[in-house]
Design an enzyme around this catalytic site. Structure first.
Site, PDB file in Angstrom:
ATOM      1  N   LYS A  20      26.700  56.025  33.822  1.00  0.00           N
ATOM      2  CA  LYS A  20      25.616  56.991  33.659  1.00  0.00           C
ATOM      3  C   LYS A  20      25.122  57.524  35.000  1.00  0.00           C
ATOM      4  CE  LYS A  20      25.357  57.109  29.163  1.00  0.00           C
ATOM      5  NZ  LYS A  20      25.659  58.345  28.404  1.00  0.00           N
ATOM      6  N   TYR A  69      27.979  50.186  32.267  1.00  0.00           N
ATOM      7  CA  TYR A  69      27.196  51.264  31.653  1.00  0.00           C
ATOM      8  C   TYR A  69      26.359  51.997  32.707  1.00  0.00           C
ATOM      9  CZ  TYR A  69      24.291  53.641  28.185  1.00  0.00           C
ATOM     10  OH  TYR A  69      23.643  54.592  27.426  1.00  0.00           O
ATOM     11  N   ASN A  74      27.538  63.871  24.278  1.00  0.00           N
ATOM     12  CA  ASN A  74      26.621  62.829  23.825  1.00  0.00           C
ATOM     13  C   ASN A  74      27.297  61.478  23.592  1.00  0.00           C
ATOM     14  OD1 ASN A  74      24.177  61.707  22.273  1.00  0.00           O
ATOM     15  ND2 ASN A  74      25.778  61.711  20.705  1.00  0.00           N
ATOM     16  N   ASP A  89      39.641  60.330  20.268  1.00  0.00           N
ATOM     17  CA  ASP A  89      39.300  59.279  21.229  1.00  0.00           C
ATOM     18  C   ASP A  89      39.075  59.959  22.579  1.00  0.00           C
ATOM     19  OD1 ASP A  89      39.087  57.173  22.974  1.00  0.00           O
ATOM     20  OD2 ASP A  89      40.977  56.212  22.391  1.00  0.00           O
TER      21      ASP A  89
END
Length: 247
Positions: free
Chosen positions: A155, A151, A85, A58
């Site tokens: 990023k 999100y 990734n 995790d």
């Protein structure tokens, strides 16, 4: 001769599986990290045989990541390539985002990169080979979208983390950010209803190259970033999106 080691988080399915496939083809011993999908892990091991090892971890748990990194170093030696990734996406309108929605996404997409890189970079710096770290970003780290504050923020932070790592790990390790555009994965097909030909045509109409990207397109870019062809490239973002955004 023994194979050099590459570590790929989220390396057993989707784009990550294509990264694993390409790195194995390039002669790497790949260690693919995964969070929970045992079936995908087993299928990947069956496909690649001894060229692939998988480790369940995790990435939001810093202590667990440290233990996994110690296992990788003990079993496979110092990696020359690290591909960050693994990612998580939980969409909600901003005012409906829960603490857990925020934490899971940011901890996976940003903190997980920090934990894994912090755990492996010291050995990579001490090793005898030049190293390459590739962080997998997203176009929404540059251009925001509705219902994706967690999100998009994660990023965007990853882009800046990439630059900081490129400064601090130089000259031994190069660090770059690979940003895929619309790429044909099961998640993308479901998200944009691409089984519907009208919906697909509408998406393709916005891409100058006239098609949705393949995972092989993204693996081509990864091969460039980990190879000697990009030996003078660090701290940069490489956007592979068919010209959709042109940032």
């Amino acid at each position: 001769m023994s194979r050099p080691t590459a570590v790929v988080s989220g390396g057993t399915k989707g784009i990550g599986l294509s990264f694993t496939r390409r790195l194995v083809k390039l002669g790497y011993q790949v260690v693919a990290l995964y969070r929970s999908d045992e079936a995908a892990s087993e299928a990947a091991v069956a496909e690649f045989g001894p060229a692939l090892s998988t480790v369940r971890v995790d990435l939001t748990d810093g202590d667990a990541v440290t233990l996994a990194a110690d296992e990788i170093l003990a079993r496979h030696g110092i990696p020359t390539v690290l591909v960050n990734n693994a990612g998580r996406n939980i969409d909600r309108p901003f005012l409906e985002l829960s603490h857990e929605d925020w934490r899971q996404v940011v901890d996976t997409n940003l903190s997980g990169v920090f934990y894994l890189t912090r755990a492996l970079a010291p050995a990579m710096l001490d090793g005898g080979e030049q190293g390459s770290i590739v962080n997998i970003g997203a176009t929404t780290g540059i251009r925001p979208r509705i219902n994706g504050a967690n999100y998009c923020a994660s990023k965007a932070g990853l882009l800046q983390l990439t630059k900081c790592l490129a400064l601090e790990l130089a000259p031994r390790i190069r660090v770059n950010c690979l940003i895929p555009g619309m790429t044909e994965t099961r998640e993308l097909v479901e998200r944009f209803n691409l089984t519907d030909q009208d919906a697909r045509a509408e998406v393709v109409a916005g891409i100058p190259r006239g098609r949705i990207g393949t995972t092989e397109d993204i693996a081509d870019a990864l091969e460039f970033l980990v190879g000697q062809q990009s030996g003078y490239l660090t701290g940069q973002k490489l956007i592979v999106d068919g010209g959709q955004f042109m940032w």
